[in-house]
Design a protein around this motif. Sequence first.
Motif, short mmCIF file in Angstrom:
data_model
loop_
_atom_site.label_atom_id
_atom_site.label_comp_id
_atom_site.label_asym_id
_atom_site.label_seq_id
_atom_site.Cartn_x
_atom_site.Cartn_y
_atom_site.Cartn_z
N ALA A 199 37.83 32.27 37.37
CA ALA A 199 36.69 31.35 37.19
C ALA A 199 36.77 30.19 38.17
O ALA A 199 35.75 29.77 38.73
CB ALA A 199 36.66 30.85 35.76
N ASP A 200 37.96 29.66 38.40
CA ASP A 200 38.11 28.55 39.35
C ASP A 200 37.77 28.99 40.76
O ASP A 200 37.14 28.24 41.53
CB ASP A 200 39.55 28.02 39.29
CG ASP A 200 39.84 27.32 37.98
OD1 ASP A 200 38.88 26.94 37.28
OD2 ASP A 200 41.03 27.16 37.64
N ARG A 201 38.18 30.19 41.13
CA ARG A 201 37.89 30.67 42.48
C ARG A 201 36.39 30.89 42.69
O ARG A 201 35.87 30.68 43.78
CB ARG A 201 38.63 31.98 42.75
CG ARG A 201 40.13 31.79 42.98
CD ARG A 201 40.80 33.11 43.30
NE ARG A 201 42.20 32.94 43.60
CZ ARG A 201 42.69 32.64 44.81
NH1 ARG A 201 41.84 32.50 45.82
NH2 ARG A 201 43.97 32.49 45.00
N ARG A 202 35.71 31.30 41.63
CA ARG A 202 34.28 31.55 41.74
C ARG A 202 33.44 30.33 41.37
O ARG A 202 32.22 30.39 41.37
CB ARG A 202 33.89 32.72 40.84
CG ARG A 202 34.54 34.03 41.23
CD ARG A 202 33.97 35.20 40.46
NE ARG A 202 34.56 36.46 40.86
CZ ARG A 202 34.16 37.66 40.43
NH1 ARG A 202 33.14 37.74 39.57
NH2 ARG A 202 34.74 38.77 40.84
N ALA A 203 34.14 29.22 41.06
CA ALA A 203 33.46 27.96 40.72
C ALA A 203 32.50 28.14 39.54
O ALA A 203 31.35 27.68 39.56
CB ALA A 203 32.72 27.40 41.91
N VAL A 204 32.97 28.84 38.53
CA VAL A 204 32.18 29.02 37.32
C VAL A 204 32.94 28.41 36.15
O VAL A 204 34.16 28.27 36.19
CB VAL A 204 31.87 30.51 37.05
CG1 VAL A 204 31.03 31.09 38.16
CG2 VAL A 204 33.16 31.30 36.88
N GLY A 205 32.21 28.06 35.12
CA GLY A 205 32.83 27.46 33.95
C GLY A 205 33.34 28.51 32.97
O GLY A 205 32.70 29.54 32.75
#
Length: 232
Positions: A199-205
Amino acid sequence: MSDVRPADFDTADYRSVLRRLTTLDEEAANLRAEAVRWHDGRIQAADEAVRKADEALKAARLDAAEAQRTLETVDARAAGLWADYVHKVGAVAERYGRGKPPAVIPRQRGEKDATDYLDEVATKVKYTAPARPLNAATKALFAVFGLVSGIVGSVVFRVLRQNAQGAQTGTWRDALPVVALVVLLACPVLAVVAAKRVADRRAVGLDVSTVVTVLLAGLATAGLILAAAGMG
């Protein structure tokens, strides 16, 4: 003979010569006074020029010292902002070099000074883009994480339980049932950690419902596998 020249002294009378000499003495005195005034004026002008030059030199030294202090302050703040940026983005900052990039002259300077540009940089460094919402593909991927964690946890659980079968031996094998249970419960938690990294790599919550989904998927999968194995 009001205007007697030196060449006329032989033929001029005494009074004319005396009057002319008196006139010449006055003219010489006026010329000497004018020369003194000119000399004094030049000295005064030179002194004034020297005084102004001293004041300009003193002001230039003060400006140079102030500029040096400003430069040191700007460099220190720029180094701090660079450290914050490296800490925030990590290895991505290495494409600009391992150290703080050298200063450059802005193309459009306008009325801004170094402090204004540093404020802009500080705002950009502190800015964190809002997390993008989870889409269906990402949610499905996180569910797969839960399923895989359940499969791995159940397999490890069965292996450890099988090795622990038998009477008490007084060795580390006696603790295998507890270890098996811990591994079974830890696998879904590790799946959540992996999902958080993705999620952090894809900038999603990664919201609470998604975390619960991963955990429940892992535990449910492990429970189903163990139940099926027990029934077989």
